[in-house]
Design an enzyme around this catalytic site. Structure first.
Site, PDB file in Angstrom:
ATOM      1  N   ASP A  61      -1.187  11.567  -1.163  1.00  0.00           N
ATOM      2  CA  ASP A  61      -1.262  12.041  -2.826  1.00  0.00           C
ATOM      3  C   ASP A  61      -1.578  10.409  -3.221  1.00  0.00           C
ATOM      4  O   ASP A  61      -1.961  10.348  -4.251  1.00  0.00           O
ATOM      5  CB  ASP A  61       0.003  12.435  -3.457  1.00  0.00           C
ATOM      6  CG  ASP A  61       0.078  13.865  -3.717  1.00  0.00           C
ATOM      7  OD1 ASP A  61      -0.673  14.498  -2.959  1.00  0.00           O
ATOM      8  OD2 ASP A  61       0.640  14.521  -4.755  1.00  0.00           O
ATOM      9  N   ASP A  96       7.355   2.619   3.686  1.00  0.00           N
ATOM     10  CA  ASP A  96       7.470   2.264   2.358  1.00  0.00           C
ATOM     11  C   ASP A  96       6.434   1.068   2.079  1.00  0.00           C
ATOM     12  O   ASP A  96       5.717   0.998   0.942  1.00  0.00           O
ATOM     13  CB  ASP A  96       8.966   1.903   1.986  1.00  0.00           C
ATOM     14  CG  ASP A  96       9.426   0.872   2.894  1.00  0.00           C
ATOM     15  OD1 ASP A  96       9.009   0.730   3.989  1.00  0.00           O
ATOM     16  OD2 ASP A  96      10.569   0.305   2.485  1.00  0.00           O
ATOM     17  N   TYR A 122       9.820  19.192   7.326  1.00  0.00           N
ATOM     18  CA  TYR A 122       9.298  20.498   6.959  1.00  0.00           C
ATOM     19  C   TYR A 122       9.803  21.736   7.548  1.00  0.00           C
ATOM     20  O   TYR A 122      10.127  23.034   7.154  1.00  0.00           O
ATOM     21  CB  TYR A 122       7.852  20.738   6.973  1.00  0.00           C
ATOM     22  CG  TYR A 122       7.030  20.173   5.784  1.00  0.00           C
ATOM     23  CD1 TYR A 122       7.468  18.552   5.429  1.00  0.00           C
ATOM     24  CD2 TYR A 122       6.554  20.746   4.893  1.00  0.00           C
ATOM     25  CE1 TYR A 122       6.695  18.134   4.288  1.00  0.00           C
ATOM     26  CE2 TYR A 122       5.631  20.357   3.791  1.00  0.00           C
ATOM     27  CZ  TYR A 122       6.014  18.846   3.549  1.00  0.00           C
ATOM     28  OH  TYR A 122       5.290  18.215   2.323  1.00  0.00           O
ATOM     29  N   ASP A 167       2.597  13.547   3.546  1.00  0.00           N
ATOM     30  CA  ASP A 167       2.399  14.345   2.237  1.00  0.00           C
ATOM     31  C   ASP A 167       2.504  13.376   1.010  1.00  0.00           C
ATOM     32  O   ASP A 167       1.622  13.408   0.220  1.00  0.00           O
ATOM     33  CB  ASP A 167       3.764  15.367   1.934  1.00  0.00           C
ATOM     34  CG  ASP A 167       3.530  16.168   0.635  1.00  0.00           C
ATOM     35  OD1 ASP A 167       2.496  16.575   0.307  1.00  0.00           O
ATOM     36  OD2 ASP A 167       4.641  16.365   0.104  1.00  0.00           O
ATOM     37  N   LYS A 192       9.586   5.125   9.537  1.00  0.00           N
ATOM     38  CA  LYS A 192      10.733   4.346   9.187  1.00  0.00           C
ATOM     39  C   LYS A 192      11.536   3.975  10.394  1.00  0.00           C
ATOM     40  O   LYS A 192      12.815   4.628  10.492  1.00  0.00           O
ATOM     41  CB  LYS A 192      11.266   4.474   7.810  1.00  0.00           C
ATOM     42  CG  LYS A 192      10.570   4.083   6.649  1.00  0.00           C
ATOM     43  CD  LYS A 192      11.304   4.473   5.417  1.00  0.00           C
ATOM     44  CE  LYS A 192      12.561   3.643   5.171  1.00  0.00           C
ATOM     45  NZ  LYS A 192      12.468   2.114   5.092  1.00  0.00           N
TER      46      LYS A 192
END
Ligand code: IPM
Ligand code: MG
Length: 370
Positions: free
Chosen positions: A254, A226, A142, A250, A193
């Site tokens: 969601d 993932d 970000y 983020d 990751k």
């Protein structure tokens, strides 16, 4: 008692409608219990751009820095799709997070029993769900530099975003996650990751070291992000606290939000470090949902995430634990009574608008407080 200073930034879209319901609560708490909230109101996002040509004015930034807590609605909408990148509505939110150093973003995903049917997953998978995502909020891709699009001069352009984490950033966010886990079910799952990203390698190394040094009593597991996303929809109740970076947080928040039935339900808290002298920390509270321009102004938006964000504010900024519990209890009770806004409506329930939902929660809250 010192005044409790709140800055309200309703923002765009459904933000002001949702914030109006929190204002009712604040007024009632001042009148009924002398809670001593002092509020100021400012502009953020598209509404600030329209007024000042910036996503947040310097004056409102200064007010945010001086407040005990900031309550934030939502920003953005098609009206501002063409404004320059630097002053797009989201820039106001990112500036607040960065300048206030709100590195710890707490996003609880709780499935209210009354809403288990609204989830896209089967009831037994989500009923009783209580996951806390702890998202790093002031670092990573970000804010990493360089962040640019350059013209390569051969008809091609190149876009670069930079994922960057320093040791201290991973230490402080994982410390926050371990502390929170101790107040819950004592489990942390860290997601990154490390199979493709150097920042993931360091993340895992630092989280492991912090755990070993200070929190060996907490159960720690690691997952590739993932696979973590997959596990969140396969068997969400396996998780207690999930700690992860800004971008994965983020996405994963969601996903977690939708498990609970509606994005309109979920609050969040963004916290800084405690001040070494006063022990107080800067804080901003906001619903996880966005500005929902398609339903803005219609009086049908769900104010629950905004109200639940205020409950987090009572809990984390003002240590008003009993009041926070009662407010969260009032939300659950209204849902048990069958009241629903359009986004969570189902057969046999009673559909009501934003303001009626706010009034109903307020009334339950006041009754429970007597
Ligand atoms: C969130 C939002 C923001 C983010 C946007 C509005 C900049 O999606 O708070 O999750 O990406 O952090
Ligand atoms: Mg998001």
């Amino acid at each position: 008692m010192a005044a409790r200073k709140l800055l309200l930034l309703p923002g765009d879209g459904i933000g002001p409608e949702a914030m109006a319901e929190v204002k009712k609560l604040i007024a009632a708490m001042n009148a009924e219990f002398g809670s001593g909230f002092e509020t100021e109101e400012g502009l953020v996002g598209g509404s600030a751009y329209d007024a000042h040509g910036k996503a947040i004015s310097e004056q409102d930034m200064a007010r945010a820095m001086a407040a005990d807590a900031v309550l934030f609605g939502a920003v953005g909408g098609p009206k501002w799709a063409g404004v320059p990148y630097e002053v797009r509505p989201e820039a106001g939110l990112l500036r607040l997070r960065k300048d206030m150093e709100l590195f710890a973003n707490l996003r609880p995903a709780i499935c209210y029993p009354a809403l288990a049917e609204s989830s896209s997953l089967k009831r037994e998978l989500v009923e009783g769900l209580d996951v806390l995502i702890v998202r790093e909020l002031t670092g990573g891709v970000y804010f990493g530099e360089p962040k640019e699009i350059t013209d390569l001069g051969n008809g091609q352009k190149r876009a670069v975003d930079t994922q960057v984490y320093d040791t201290f950033e991973i230490e402080r966010i994982s410390g926050a996650a371990f502390e929170l886990a101790r107040t819950r079910r004592n489990k942390v799952c860290s997601m990154e990751k490390n199979n493709v990203m150097k920042s993931g390698v360091l993340w895992k190394e630092v989280v492991t070291a912090v755990h070993k040094a200070k929190y060996p009593d907490v159960e720690l597991t690691h997952m590739l992000a993932d696979a973590g996303g997959m596990q969140l929809v396969r068997q969400p109740k396996q998780f207690d606290v999930i700690v992860t970076d800004n971008l994965f947080g983020d996405l994963l928040s969601d996903v977690a939000a939708m498990l609970t039935g509606s994005l309109g339900m979920l609050p969040s808290a963004s916290l800084g470090s405690p001040d070494p002298k006063t022990g107080t920390r800067k804080a901003l509270y906001e619903p996880v949902h966005g500005s929902a321009p398609d339903i803005a102004g219609k009086g049908i938006a769900n104010p629950i995430a905004m109200i639940a964000s205020f409950a987090m504010c009572l809990r984390y900024s003002f240590n008003m634990i009993a009041e926070a519990d009662r407010l969260e209890g009032a939300i659950a009770a209204i849902l048990d009574d069958g009241y629903r806004t359009a986004d969570i409506m189902s057969d046999g329930m009673k559909e009501i608008g934003t303001s009626a939902m706010g009034d109903a929660i307020l009334e339950k809250f006041l009754t429970a407080s007597k």
